[in-house]
Design a protein around this motif. Sequence first.
Motif, PDB file in Angstrom:
ATOM      1  N   ASN A 105       0.994  -1.130  -0.100  1.00 46.99           N
ATOM      2  CA  ASN A 105       0.095   0.245   0.023  1.00 46.99           C
ATOM      3  C   ASN A 105       1.109   1.546  -0.117  1.00 46.99           C
ATOM      4  N   TYR A 106       2.063   1.456   0.730  1.00 48.30           N
ATOM      5  CA  TYR A 106       2.359   2.494   0.668  1.00 48.30           C
ATOM      6  C   TYR A 106       3.785   2.896  -0.129  1.00 48.30           C
ATOM      7  N   LEU A 107       4.078   0.973  -0.777  1.00 45.35           N
ATOM      8  CA  LEU A 107       4.361   1.457  -2.422  1.00 45.35           C
ATOM      9  C   LEU A 107       3.675   2.035  -3.243  1.00 45.35           C
ATOM     10  N   GLY A 108       2.293   1.845  -3.315  1.00 47.48           N
ATOM     11  CA  GLY A 108       1.300   2.233  -5.096  1.00 47.48           C
ATOM     12  C   GLY A 108       1.360   4.021  -4.035  1.00 47.48           C
ATOM     13  N   ILE A 109       1.087   4.427  -2.904  1.00 50.67           N
ATOM     14  CA  ILE A 109       0.804   5.765  -2.609  1.00 50.67           C
ATOM     15  C   ILE A 109       2.108   6.101  -3.337  1.00 50.67           C
ATOM     16  N   GLN A 118       0.886   2.217 -13.426  1.00 50.74           N
ATOM     17  CA  GLN A 118       0.927   1.023 -13.900  1.00 50.74           C
ATOM     18  C   GLN A 118       1.131   0.441 -13.004  1.00 50.74           C
ATOM     19  N   TYR A 119       2.536   1.213 -11.996  1.00 43.81           N
ATOM     20  CA  TYR A 119       3.423  -0.003 -11.175  1.00 43.81           C
ATOM     21  C   TYR A 119       2.474   0.717  -9.495  1.00 43.81           C
ATOM     22  N   ALA A 120       1.233   1.272  -9.804  1.00 47.00           N
ATOM     23  CA  ALA A 120       1.109   1.834  -8.761  1.00 47.00           C
ATOM     24  C   ALA A 120      -0.252   1.118  -8.641  1.00 47.00           C
ATOM     25  N   TYR A 121      -1.207   0.407  -9.329  1.00 44.10           N
ATOM     26  CA  TYR A 121      -1.846  -0.092  -9.773  1.00 44.10           C
ATOM     27  C   TYR A 121      -1.725  -1.967  -9.231  1.00 44.10           C
ATOM     28  N   GLU A 122      -0.355  -2.191  -9.815  1.00 41.10           N
ATOM     29  CA  GLU A 122       0.079  -3.380  -9.177  1.00 41.10           C
ATOM     30  C   GLU A 122       0.378  -3.440  -7.718  1.00 41.10           C
ATOM     31  N   ALA A 123       0.294  -2.378  -6.949  1.00 41.34           N
ATOM     32  CA  ALA A 123       0.699  -2.370  -5.560  1.00 41.34           C
ATOM     33  C   ALA A 123      -0.624  -2.268  -5.085  1.00 41.34           C
ATOM     34  N   PHE A 124      -1.788  -1.654  -5.518  1.00 44.97           N
ATOM     35  CA  PHE A 124      -2.824  -1.758  -4.684  1.00 44.97           C
ATOM     36  C   PHE A 124      -3.655  -3.405  -5.417  1.00 44.97           C
ATOM     37  N   ASP A 125      -3.468  -3.714  -6.225  1.00 44.01           N
ATOM     38  CA  ASP A 125      -4.108  -4.471  -6.324  1.00 44.01           C
ATOM     39  C   ASP A 125      -3.645  -5.623  -5.612  1.00 44.01           C
ATOM     40  N   ALA A 126      -2.195  -6.391  -4.935  1.00 49.54           N
ATOM     41  CA  ALA A 126      -1.321  -6.938  -4.437  1.00 49.54           C
ATOM     42  C   ALA A 126      -1.547  -7.112  -3.408  1.00 49.54           C
ATOM     43  N   VAL A 127      -2.447  -5.558  -2.581  1.00 49.00           N
ATOM     44  CA  VAL A 127      -2.990  -5.549  -1.829  1.00 49.00           C
ATOM     45  C   VAL A 127      -4.058  -5.558  -1.864  1.00 49.00           C
ATOM     46  N   ILE A 128      -4.690  -6.207  -2.110  1.00 50.69           N
ATOM     47  CA  ILE A 128      -6.731  -5.824  -2.489  1.00 50.69           C
ATOM     48  C   ILE A 128      -6.969  -7.833  -2.266  1.00 50.69           C
ATOM     49  N   TYR A 138      -8.738   0.415  -1.322  1.00 48.45           N
ATOM     50  CA  TYR A 138      -9.470   0.925  -2.668  1.00 48.45           C
ATOM     51  C   TYR A 138      -9.384   2.658  -2.822  1.00 48.45           C
ATOM     52  N   LEU A 139      -8.865   3.456  -1.946  1.00 47.12           N
ATOM     53  CA  LEU A 139      -8.936   4.548  -1.576  1.00 47.12           C
ATOM     54  C   LEU A 139      -7.859   5.194  -2.435  1.00 47.12           C
ATOM     55  N   ASN A 140      -7.150   4.957  -2.256  1.00 49.25           N
ATOM     56  CA  ASN A 140      -5.654   4.954  -2.870  1.00 49.25           C
ATOM     57  C   ASN A 140      -5.596   4.666  -4.486  1.00 49.25           C
ATOM     58  N   ARG A 141      -5.869   3.077  -4.705  1.00 50.86           N
ATOM     59  CA  ARG A 141      -6.260   2.963  -5.546  1.00 50.86           C
ATOM     60  C   ARG A 141      -7.306   4.148  -6.940  1.00 50.86           C
ATOM     61  N   GLY A 142      -7.612   4.314  -6.453  1.00 56.37           N
ATOM     62  CA  GLY A 142      -8.541   5.839  -6.954  1.00 56.37           C
ATOM     63  C   GLY A 142      -8.049   6.551  -7.052  1.00 56.37           C
ATOM     64  N   ILE A 143      -6.731   7.260  -6.304  1.00 55.20           N
ATOM     65  CA  ILE A 143      -6.647   8.316  -6.165  1.00 55.20           C
ATOM     66  C   ILE A 143      -5.586   8.243  -7.472  1.00 55.20           C
ATOM     67  N   ALA A 144      -5.610   7.058  -7.229  1.00 56.46           N
ATOM     68  CA  ALA A 144      -4.070   6.848  -8.808  1.00 56.46           C
ATOM     69  C   ALA A 144      -4.561   7.368  -9.983  1.00 56.46           C
ATOM     70  N   ASP A 157     -14.058   2.817  -7.527  1.00 57.92           N
ATOM     71  CA  ASP A 157     -12.400   2.099  -6.234  1.00 57.92           C
ATOM     72  C   ASP A 157     -12.337   4.094  -5.292  1.00 57.92           C
ATOM     73  N   ILE A 158     -13.219   5.094  -5.884  1.00 54.87           N
ATOM     74  CA  ILE A 158     -13.042   5.623  -4.418  1.00 54.87           C
ATOM     75  C   ILE A 158     -14.934   6.045  -3.979  1.00 54.87           C
ATOM     76  N   GLY A 159     -15.845   5.782  -4.402  1.00 54.20           N
ATOM     77  CA  GLY A 159     -17.603   5.499  -4.920  1.00 54.20           C
ATOM     78  C   GLY A 159     -17.077   4.274  -3.408  1.00 54.20           C
ATOM     79  N   ARG A 160     -16.209   3.281  -3.434  1.00 57.57           N
ATOM     80  CA  ARG A 160     -16.892   2.076  -2.790  1.00 57.57           C
ATOM     81  C   ARG A 160     -16.287   2.809  -1.424  1.00 57.57           C
ATOM     82  N   HIS A 161     -15.153   3.808  -1.534  1.00 60.29           N
ATOM     83  CA  HIS A 161     -14.483   3.961  -0.163  1.00 60.29           C
ATOM     84  C   HIS A 161     -14.914   4.621   0.980  1.00 60.29           C
ATOM     85  N   TYR A 162     -16.242   5.553   0.089  1.00 62.25           N
ATOM     86  CA  TYR A 162     -16.827   6.653   0.060  1.00 62.25           C
ATOM     87  C   TYR A 162     -18.557   6.061   0.777  1.00 62.25           C
TER      88      TYR A 162
END
Length: 297
Positions: A105-109, A118-128, A138-144, A157-162
């Motif tokens: 998650n940190y790396l994705g941010i 693309q690296y960010a999406y891969e990192a957040f996908d790994a978290v999920i 989900y928030l962080n992937r949505g921000i990406a 993703d941001i909608g799911r977080h909301y």
Amino acid sequence: MSRQIVRALAVASLLTLSGCASMTSQPSQQMANLILAEPEQPTFRHEIELAKISDMLTKPLNDDERAVLFYRRGALYDAMGLRTLARIDFNRALEFQPRLADAYNYLGIHYTQMGEFQYAYEAFDAVIELEPDHDYAYLNRGIAGYYDNRDDIAEDDIGRHYQAQTDDPYRVLWLYFGETLSSPERALTELRKHRQAIAADDWALNIIDLYLGDLSERQFLKRMAQQLAEDETLSERLCEAYFYLGKFKQLQGQHAQAMNYFKLALATNVYEFVEHRYAALELSRSREQVNAQQAQP
């Protein structure tokens, strides 16, 4: 997060403040309402803990223990704004324990901040994949997705977080940003609807009212330092306030003024706040717009 007593300084007399001289629309009056706080500083406790962890890493440890120590040291580096050292330690942690979701998650941010989407999406996908209920992934992937101009990812993703906490004004704001990618008009309409769920005494309601046009910029500036919570420093409040002012100006197409506000957000040194994390990226985007406007004949 570090909490320390800070003091406010009116900067009406600091007309040479870097970046503020470019403000337009009655700049002297605007600057008279600006507030600065002493930037956050690393705490003694953080520095001692860093020293202890570095010492422990020289001793015999199993892989899980070493992974936890690298992760913890990376989180401390991140909190102190030492992002490169933090990334090194997060990657080291994953070498010893590849299932550390928070390290991904940190790396994705960090990849989002660097524009490496693309690296960010891969990192957040790994978290999920590791923790499907990790709400902030989900928030962080949505921000990406938002910074990558991917309205599908941003809104979903941001909608799911909301939806997990609809009375959180910051979730409302980021959902608004995500929805502006596809329809700014619809996003504003939805923002007014979502406002109804927020407590009337929540300070962040002022930010939403600013975006809705129900509060003037001058009124917002006067209220920035009001209603501080017991565990909230002025630096933290101003980091948020100036970031969202920058976004407000940016959405109006006033990129030179947006740059000044993003600089003020960065000057707080509140490295762990999402607003500080992305202020540099926003500053870069607004600077590109200013340069493009200046290049036009």
